[in-house]
Scaffold this active site. Structure first.
Site, PDB file in Angstrom:
ATOM      1  N   HIS A  72      26.522 -20.808  52.317  1.00 49.48           N
ATOM      2  CA  HIS A  72      25.169 -21.205  51.918  1.00 49.48           C
ATOM      3  C   HIS A  72      24.175 -20.270  52.589  1.00 49.48           C
ATOM      4  O   HIS A  72      24.150 -20.143  53.812  1.00 49.48           O
ATOM      5  CB  HIS A  72      24.894 -22.655  52.341  1.00 49.48           C
ATOM      6  CG  HIS A  72      25.471 -23.667  51.404  1.00 49.48           C
ATOM      7  ND1 HIS A  72      25.003 -24.959  51.311  1.00 49.48           N
ATOM      8  CD2 HIS A  72      26.463 -23.569  50.492  1.00 49.48           C
ATOM      9  CE1 HIS A  72      25.704 -25.611  50.390  1.00 49.48           C
ATOM     10  NE2 HIS A  72      26.599 -24.791  49.893  1.00 49.48           N
ATOM     11  N   TYR A 200      17.222 -31.692  51.375  1.00 45.69           N
ATOM     12  CA  TYR A 200      16.626 -32.642  52.312  1.00 45.69           C
ATOM     13  C   TYR A 200      15.342 -33.149  51.678  1.00 45.69           C
ATOM     14  O   TYR A 200      14.480 -32.355  51.291  1.00 45.69           O
ATOM     15  CB  TYR A 200      16.306 -31.962  53.644  1.00 45.69           C
ATOM     16  CG  TYR A 200      17.504 -31.509  54.432  1.00 45.69           C
ATOM     17  CD1 TYR A 200      18.073 -32.330  55.406  1.00 45.69           C
ATOM     18  CD2 TYR A 200      18.064 -30.244  54.219  1.00 45.69           C
ATOM     19  CE1 TYR A 200      19.176 -31.900  56.140  1.00 45.69           C
ATOM     20  CE2 TYR A 200      19.163 -29.817  54.949  1.00 45.69           C
ATOM     21  CZ  TYR A 200      19.711 -30.650  55.907  1.00 45.69           C
ATOM     22  OH  TYR A 200      20.805 -30.236  56.631  1.00 45.69           O
ATOM     23  N   PRO A 292      21.777 -36.477  63.080  1.00 46.30           N
ATOM     24  CA  PRO A 292      22.505 -35.609  62.139  1.00 46.30           C
ATOM     25  C   PRO A 292      21.624 -34.694  61.299  1.00 46.30           C
ATOM     26  O   PRO A 292      22.154 -33.836  60.595  1.00 46.30           O
ATOM     27  CB  PRO A 292      23.256 -36.616  61.258  1.00 46.30           C
ATOM     28  CG  PRO A 292      22.446 -37.869  61.330  1.00 46.30           C
ATOM     29  CD  PRO A 292      21.876 -37.898  62.720  1.00 46.30           C
ATOM     30  N   LYS A 296      23.796 -30.521  63.650  1.00 48.95           N
ATOM     31  CA  LYS A 296      23.948 -29.745  64.882  1.00 48.95           C
ATOM     32  C   LYS A 296      24.998 -30.281  65.851  1.00 48.95           C
ATOM     33  O   LYS A 296      25.267 -29.654  66.880  1.00 48.95           O
ATOM     34  CB  LYS A 296      22.595 -29.673  65.610  1.00 48.95           C
ATOM     35  CG  LYS A 296      21.537 -28.885  64.853  1.00 48.95           C
ATOM     36  CD  LYS A 296      21.993 -27.475  64.599  1.00 48.95           C
ATOM     37  CE  LYS A 296      21.021 -26.686  63.761  1.00 48.95           C
ATOM     38  NZ  LYS A 296      21.564 -25.399  63.326  1.00 48.95           N
ATOM     39  N   TYR A 384      18.440 -23.179  61.920  1.00 47.87           N
ATOM     40  CA  TYR A 384      19.447 -23.792  61.051  1.00 47.87           C
ATOM     41  C   TYR A 384      20.765 -23.023  61.070  1.00 47.87           C
ATOM     42  O   TYR A 384      21.839 -23.613  61.152  1.00 47.87           O
ATOM     43  CB  TYR A 384      18.905 -23.887  59.615  1.00 47.87           C
ATOM     44  CG  TYR A 384      19.633 -24.913  58.772  1.00 47.87           C
ATOM     45  CD1 TYR A 384      19.136 -26.186  58.617  1.00 47.87           C
ATOM     46  CD2 TYR A 384      20.848 -24.601  58.147  1.00 47.87           C
ATOM     47  CE1 TYR A 384      19.792 -27.140  57.857  1.00 47.87           C
ATOM     48  CE2 TYR A 384      21.516 -25.543  57.398  1.00 47.87           C
ATOM     49  CZ  TYR A 384      20.984 -26.805  57.252  1.00 47.87           C
ATOM     50  OH  TYR A 384      21.660 -27.762  56.509  1.00 47.87           O
TER      51      TYR A 384
END
Length: 389
Positions: A72, A200, A292, A296, A384
């Site tokens: 990704h 998200y 969550p 991480k 990220y």
């Protein structure tokens, strides 16, 4: 029995540490209180940072991950009927890999089997003794028989409820904690993902996440009350609520089906300091927990493994304890930065009970800033894909 390093905890962080140490010629024994089947049956997130991917390759257990994992190079963020993309490679020249934590664990167990390393399952009454001396040992009970392993070092990879953190005297430890007033209701379904990338979503009804395990296995979450129970939610009720929290264009293409797993995960942030006491070193959830949001947990455990592995390798190869002496401070410096990102992202995407209209406006302004600012997106992308070790 005697070994060089006893690893308490047979989850992915303990297994990864063991495999890396084996590559360096350092002997380990792993103690796990559950059965192998139980460990492999746990459902966990599967977004792997670049650092964890690199460690798997260094450990020589990356073949299936490379073949089956999904690269990704960005993620989608939705709010107020809008959706925008953060491009990881544009801002960091790095990616993440979607590959289930269960599969990571399975690969590491297979590798441990191949090298014939010792792993003891379903052990009881584990006690870490004399960790503050040069001659620690671990006592435990297996199959009704009391046993003892003498060692040079102990790696505590046994999670929040394990014995390792509690072995450090209470007057030595300092603990920091934030409990969030909401949880995540998640389901696993044998359906194609609604999008090739994670979504998200911040909505007036609360947070939602659209994720995946593979091309035919999807993982979805919605924010719920911390006191809720998964049994209160039928599959139909879950899908209906999820559709209301994601953009209409996404909801229209959502493929639903029966859930094969449904559970509620609480959200908390937790850190204990220090992460070392004598010859006992804490790794992963034994020392810290993150919500969550942003996936991480395993990745932060992997950074601990990196620092401890480097310190142990330096000790055995060169007789130099500098890396071990620096372990706690070095690991915690990265842990707190990761905690900050997970805390920030959680507060940005969720609606807390009692949230004021001002708070909601601030969330929308922050999301708009992230959408419109290349600098903000670069910061998000860096966190990220994983801060460098």
């Amino acid at each position: 029995m005697r070994t060089q390093v006893v690893i308490v905890g047979g989850g992915p962080s303990g297994l990864l540490l063991g495999q890396l140490l084996h590559k360096a010629g350092i002997e380990t024994v792993v103690l796990e209180r559950k059965s192998r089947a139980y460990v492999l049956g746990r459902i966990r997130a599967g977004v792997l940072e670049r650092g964890l991917v690199g460690l798997m390759r260094e450990a020589g257990v990356d073949a299936r991950m490379t073949a089956e994992g999904y690269v990704h190079d960005g993620t989608l963020i939705a709010y107020d009927g809008d959706m925008f993309r953060v491009d990881f490679t544009k801002h960091t020249d790095a990616t993440v890999l979607v590959y289930g934590q269960t599969e990571v664990t399975r690969d590491l167990y297979a590798a441990r089997d191949d090298i014939g390393a010792k792993t003891h399952f379903e052990v009881e009454n584990v006690v870490i003794e004399d960790a503050d001396s040069d001659h620690p040992f671990v006592a435990f009970r297996e199959g009704g028989v009391d046993q003892r392993i003498d060692c040079d070092f102990v790696a505590g990879c046994d999670g929040f409820h394990g014995v390792s953190r509690k072995t450090i005297p209470a007057d030595v430890r300092r603990e920091y904690e934030k409990v969030y007033p909401f949880g995540w209701l998640g389901i696993l379904s044998e359906t194609p993902p609604v999008n090739d990338e994670l979504i998200y979503a911040n909505s007036d009804r609360g947070f939602a996440l659209c994720s995946m395990r593979n091309a035919n296995l999807s993982r979805y979450y919605i924010q719920c009350d911390a006191s809720d129970n998964a049994d209160n939610w039928s599959d139909e009720a879950f899908w209906t609520e999820l559709r209301k929290r994601i953009p209409a264009s996404v909801a229209d293409s959502l493929v639903t089906g029966p859930s094969i797993e449904k559970s509620i995960a609480p959200l908390r942030s937790f850190v204990t300091e220090p992460m070392r006491w004598g010859r006992l070193f804490l790794c992963g959830d034994a020392a810290h927990i993150v919500p969550p949001t942003g996936a991480k947990g395993l990745n932060t455990a992997a950074s601990d493994v990196h620092y401890l592995y480097q310190g142990l390798r330096q000790f055995y190869a060169e007789g130099d304890a500098a890396g071990l002496d620096a372990y706690s401070a070095q690991a915690l410096a990265r842990v707190w930065k990761t905690e900050r990102f997970s805390w920030w992202f959680s507060n940005l995407m969720h609606h807390a009970p009692g949230q004021s209209d001002f708070d909601k406006k601030m969330q929308l302004a922050e999301l708009a800033f992230l959408r419109d600012s290349p600098e903000a997106q670069a910061s998000f992308a860096l966190n990220y894909v994983g801060l460098p070790y």
